[in-house]
Design an enzyme around this catalytic site. Structure first.
Site, PDB file in Angstrom:
ATOM      1  N   GLU A   1       0.835  -1.198   0.000  1.00 46.02           N
ATOM      2  CA  GLU A   1       0.000   0.000   0.000  1.00 46.02           C
ATOM      3  C   GLU A   1       0.871   1.250   0.000  1.00 46.02           C
ATOM      4  O   GLU A   1       2.048   1.199   0.361  1.00 46.02           O
ATOM      5  CB  GLU A   1      -0.923   0.025   1.217  1.00 46.02           C
ATOM      6  CG  GLU A   1      -0.216   0.138   2.552  1.00 46.02           C
ATOM      7  CD  GLU A   1      -1.147   0.075   3.755  1.00 46.02           C
ATOM      8  OE1 GLU A   1      -2.347  -0.196   3.603  1.00 46.02           O
ATOM      9  OE2 GLU A   1      -0.648   0.308   4.868  1.00 46.02           O
TER      10      GLU A   1
ATOM     11  N   LYS B   1      -5.476   8.780   8.664  1.00 40.88           N
ATOM     12  CA  LYS B   1      -4.455   8.246   7.764  1.00 40.88           C
ATOM     13  C   LYS B   1      -5.160   7.408   6.711  1.00 40.88           C
ATOM     14  O   LYS B   1      -6.008   6.578   7.044  1.00 40.88           O
ATOM     15  CB  LYS B   1      -3.469   7.392   8.557  1.00 40.88           C
ATOM     16  CG  LYS B   1      -2.314   6.842   7.754  1.00 40.88           C
ATOM     17  CD  LYS B   1      -1.387   6.087   8.696  1.00 40.88           C
ATOM     18  CE  LYS B   1      -0.135   5.626   8.043  1.00 40.88           C
ATOM     19  NZ  LYS B   1       0.764   4.981   9.014  1.00 40.88           N
TER      20      LYS B   1
END
Length: 177
Positions: free
Chosen positions: A90, A102
């Site tokens: 990711e 986040k």
């Protein structure tokens, strides 16, 4: 007018994220932690939560590799799972210190490997009181049309486990202080 502006913002964001115009499905987990939101955010903001989770879940996570970056926006992280034949990569695309949010976009592995076209992980640290907060973990995903019959879904359990590890770690260190 507000709805039109919202739609335009969504379309721009969707294009930026490479998402086809269709609503994402969501899996969400919430956990209350009896620690200040700022302390939880310190752990979640950079790489701390990934490293702590890997250390505590050795039977699930074989390794965590930082492929690029230092934990800020643009960081690319690769998690390899036991027995080592599957992984998830990711990129951190948003870190908001004020809102304690986040966001990471899946690049490969995870549900992308089983028919999803997009996987977005969002972590919110939500203050309840000065000494407690909620860790909300959300995975937004879209399924490729040809895989819809199989109904592939991401696995939210690693994020739920990370929240539980955070709770144990921070609440026990709070009691030790």
């Amino acid at each position: 007018m507000l709805k039109q502006v919202s739609l335009i913002c969504f379309l721009i964001f969707s294009c930026y994220m490479g998402i086809e115009f269709k609503e994402l499905k969501h899996l969400t987990n919430e956990l209350e932690v009896n620690v200040a939101a700022s302390r939880v955010w310190e752990l979640y903001r950079h790489l701390g939560i990934s490293m702590l989770t890997a250390r505590e879940l050795k039977t699930v996570i074989q390794s965590v590799q930082v492929l690029k970056g230092d934990g800020g926006v643009g960081t690319i992280l690769k998690l390899t799972f036991v027995p080592g034949n599957s992984s998830y990569t990711e990129r951190f695309i948003k870190i908001d210190d004020e809102k304690k949010v986040k966001v990471a976009k899946g690049l490969e592995g995870g549900c992308l490997a089983i028919g999803c076209s997009v996987q977005i992980v969002r972590l919110d640290i939500i203050e309840k009181t000065s000494d407690s907060c909620i860790i909300r973990s959300d995975i937004g995903y879209a399924v490729k049309e040809e895989f819809e019959a199989n109904d592939p879904k991401p696995n939210i359990q690693p994020l739920a486990a990370a929240a539980q590890i955070t709770k144990r770690f921070l609440e026990s260190s709070k009691n030790d202080a």
